[in-house]
Design a protein around this motif. Structure first.
Motif, PDB file in Angstrom:
ATOM      1  N   ASN A   9     -48.847 -27.109  12.232  1.00 33.11           N
ATOM      2  CA  ASN A   9     -49.025 -27.004  13.562  1.00 33.11           C
ATOM      3  C   ASN A   9     -50.281 -26.956  14.402  1.00 33.11           C
ATOM      4  OD1 ASN A   9     -46.060 -27.518  14.653  1.00 33.11           O
ATOM      5  ND2 ASN A   9     -45.946 -26.351  12.626  1.00 33.11           N
TER       6      ASN A   9
ATOM      7  N   ASP B 208     -49.495 -25.666  23.202  1.00 32.58           N
ATOM      8  CA  ASP B 208     -50.228 -26.769  23.548  1.00 32.58           C
ATOM      9  C   ASP B 208     -50.923 -27.303  22.596  1.00 32.58           C
ATOM     10  OD1 ASP B 208     -48.834 -26.471  26.078  1.00 32.58           O
ATOM     11  OD2 ASP B 208     -50.587 -25.148  26.946  1.00 32.58           O
TER      12      ASP B 208
ATOM     13  N   LYS C 218     -49.151 -29.965  20.271  1.00 35.84           N
ATOM     14  CA  LYS C 218     -49.074 -31.401  20.894  1.00 35.84           C
ATOM     15  C   LYS C 218     -50.188 -32.252  20.553  1.00 35.84           C
ATOM     16  CE  LYS C 218     -46.582 -29.305  24.737  1.00 35.84           C
ATOM     17  NZ  LYS C 218     -46.736 -28.560  26.194  1.00 35.84           N
ATOM     18  N   THR C 219     -51.138 -31.747  20.105  1.00 33.68           N
ATOM     19  CA  THR C 219     -52.330 -32.668  19.779  1.00 33.68           C
ATOM     20  C   THR C 219     -52.656 -32.944  18.106  1.00 33.68           C
ATOM     21  OG1 THR C 219     -54.049 -30.672  19.532  1.00 33.68           O
ATOM     22  CG2 THR C 219     -53.606 -31.679  21.908  1.00 33.68           C
TER      23      THR C 219
ATOM     24  N   GLU D  29     -51.313 -34.142  14.497  1.00 34.54           N
ATOM     25  CA  GLU D  29     -50.441 -35.009  13.908  1.00 34.54           C
ATOM     26  C   GLU D  29     -49.793 -34.544  12.704  1.00 34.54           C
ATOM     27  OE1 GLU D  29     -52.268 -39.146  13.771  1.00 34.54           O
ATOM     28  OE2 GLU D  29     -52.670 -39.188  16.132  1.00 34.54           O
TER      29      GLU D  29
ATOM     30  N   ARG E  61     -47.183 -32.970  11.838  1.00 33.18           N
ATOM     31  CA  ARG E  61     -46.900 -31.606  11.681  1.00 33.18           C
ATOM     32  C   ARG E  61     -45.378 -31.215  10.791  1.00 33.18           C
ATOM     33  NH1 ARG E  61     -47.063 -32.717  17.084  1.00 33.18           N
ATOM     34  NH2 ARG E  61     -44.745 -32.839  17.229  1.00 33.18           N
TER      35      ARG E  61
ATOM     36  N   ASP F  59     -41.707 -28.297  12.235  1.00 32.13           N
ATOM     37  CA  ASP F  59     -42.537 -28.767  13.416  1.00 32.13           C
ATOM     38  C   ASP F  59     -42.037 -27.569  14.660  1.00 32.13           C
ATOM     39  OD1 ASP F  59     -43.321 -29.859  15.839  1.00 32.13           O
ATOM     40  OD2 ASP F  59     -42.277 -31.727  15.502  1.00 32.13           O
TER      41      ASP F  59
ATOM     42  N   LEU G  68     -42.950 -27.519  17.732  1.00 31.47           N
ATOM     43  CA  LEU G  68     -42.378 -28.146  19.042  1.00 31.47           C
ATOM     44  C   LEU G  68     -41.015 -28.550  18.893  1.00 31.47           C
ATOM     45  CD1 LEU G  68     -45.539 -30.323  19.911  1.00 31.47           C
ATOM     46  CD2 LEU G  68     -44.958 -28.060  20.695  1.00 31.47           C
ATOM     47  N   ARG G  69     -40.672 -29.086  17.698  1.00 32.24           N
ATOM     48  CA  ARG G  69     -39.240 -29.332  17.540  1.00 32.24           C
ATOM     49  C   ARG G  69     -38.406 -28.088  17.839  1.00 32.24           C
ATOM     50  NH1 ARG G  69     -39.455 -32.941  13.883  1.00 32.24           N
ATOM     51  NH2 ARG G  69     -38.745 -34.802  14.901  1.00 32.24           N
TER      52      ARG G  69
ATOM     53  N   LYS H 142     -38.304 -26.947  21.382  1.00 31.13           N
ATOM     54  CA  LYS H 142     -37.303 -27.712  22.005  1.00 31.13           C
ATOM     55  C   LYS H 142     -35.757 -27.266  21.857  1.00 31.13           C
ATOM     56  CE  LYS H 142     -35.818 -32.283  21.684  1.00 31.13           C
ATOM     57  NZ  LYS H 142     -36.162 -33.501  20.962  1.00 31.13           N
TER      58      LYS H 142
END
Ligand SMILES: Cc1ncc(COP(=O)(O)O)c(C=O)c1O
Length: 355
Positions: A70, A206, A209-210, A212, A214, A219, A221-222, A225
């Motif tokens: 990540n 943050d 998010k940049t 790829e 992951r 992940d 970010l998942r 969420k």
């Protein structure tokens, strides 16, 4: 109970074992989401963070991998002075990341100035460091490393493995400016294995998010969420979350300051016992772990034989790790271990040594 003086999986209190024995709930139910949220919020106190704590159905190594997937797009610096730091390096290599290894002797702490010098010119997005090297009983100066790095390249992400120290030693995630602090359930938290926890900063998310590729399961970010909906992307380790929720209440009832003091006093007691028996510590003064002590086997004790003797009394210690096997041994004092347990261990060890 609490007679396994090994650095994980450690003894789990009966109350915690019982806490797991609850009927399952649909994981996307209000009832379970409430428990999930409660556990994750209470865990923030252990990490000294205002940021989120993510709960992962994996052991700690899963989150070492998550950190790499990540937060590293191009290049990471791995600070290595023990077996678990070296594993994190290998995790980065096996995920195809460019990684530079900054090596220190296993009996020496990671040196903040050497890290800062490497970071200054290396073009690293992140660095990995182990707070408490379970293989050596050495506690690294993570706060000082973070400070030194911030002084040269402030946006370097600081990724910390606190697998065998979190809740046994104070780690101030936010105040020290750490971006990810990860831990496993089966060590100082004294839960069964299978759950990993991580405090993660906003700036780290943050950065993710940049990045790829992951992956899916790890992940972050998942995971974040879903965490915002008090849930997880895949089915959580529900019984372990029940146990975590319960154990966090017990830990907070003990009081974090009391808990850290208990571990610190036990570390000092083990050191004093070793001194009194002409045995020296592997880690230098000032960098000794609060949760596991590695002792040099200067008396040539047969560790397997000692353990066979201890096991007859319902106790066991740990041999040295990897290359340190037989030339060191380890006495863990994490989780539920109390001073009285140690005294009982020492009485048995003295009986053995006198034979
Ligand atoms: C410092 C440290 N990091 C990482 C690990 C790996 O953790 P897990 O076995 O939970 O994947 C361990 C396990 O002993 C450890 O002590």
């Amino acid at each position: 109970m609490s007679r396994m003086f090994v650095p994980g999986p450690v003894d789990v209190d009966d109350e915690i074992l019982q806490a797991q024995v609850q009927p399952m709930l649909p994981h996307r139910s209000v009832e379970f989401e409430e428990i999930f949220r409660r556990a994750s919020e209470k865990a923030q106190q252990l990490f000294f963070t205002q940021h989120r704590v993510l709960l992962s159905a994996s052991s700690g190594t899963g989150l070492q991998e998550a950190a790499i997937r990540n937060f590293v797009d191009k290049k990471v610096l791995a600070c290595v002075n023990g077996a678990f730091a070296d594993r994190w390096y290998e995790v980065a290599v096996s995920n195809g990341k460019k990684v530079e290894k900054l090596v220190f002797e296993w009996d020496q702490p990671v040196d903040p100035q050497r890290v800062a010098a490497a970071v200054k010119t290396g073009g690293f997005e992140a660095l990995t460091i182990v707070h408490n090297e379970t293989s050596t009983g050495l506690q690294n100066p993570v706060k000082e490393v973070a400070e030194a790095v911030r002084a040269v390249v402030p946006d370097t992400l600081i990724l910390v493995d606190a697998v065998s120290s979190l809740s046994g030693a104070k780690i101030e995630t936010d105040a020290w400016g750490l971006d990810m602090v990860l831990t496993s359930s089966q060590k100082a938290l004294a839960l069964p294995p299978g759950l990993a926890l991580a405090a993660v900063s906003d700036r780290a998310l943050d950065k993710a998010k940049t990045v790829e590729n992951r992956g899916w399961y790890f992940d972050l970010l998942r995971m974040e969420k879903h965490r915002l909906k008090d849930s997880s992307p895949a089915t959580p380790a529900m019984s372990l979350i029940f146990a975590l929720d319960y154990q966090l209440d017990r830990i907070l009832a003990e009081g974090l300051a009391n808990r850290f003091a208990r571990h610190s006093a036990m570390a000092k007691r083990v050191q004093a016992w070793a001194d009194a028996h002409d045995l020296s510590m592997y880690a230098p003064e000032g960098y000794r772990s609060q949760t596991v002590t590695t002792i040099k086997n200067e008396r040539g004790i047969d560790i397997s034989d000692l353990n066979a003797f201890l096991k007859q009394r319902g106790m066991r210690i740990a041999n040295g790790y990897g290359p340190l096997k037989n030339i060191t041994f380890r006495i863990a004092h994490m989780g539920e271990i109390q001073m009285d347990d140690l005294e009982e261990l020492f009485a048995a060890m003295e009986e053995y040594l006198k034979r």
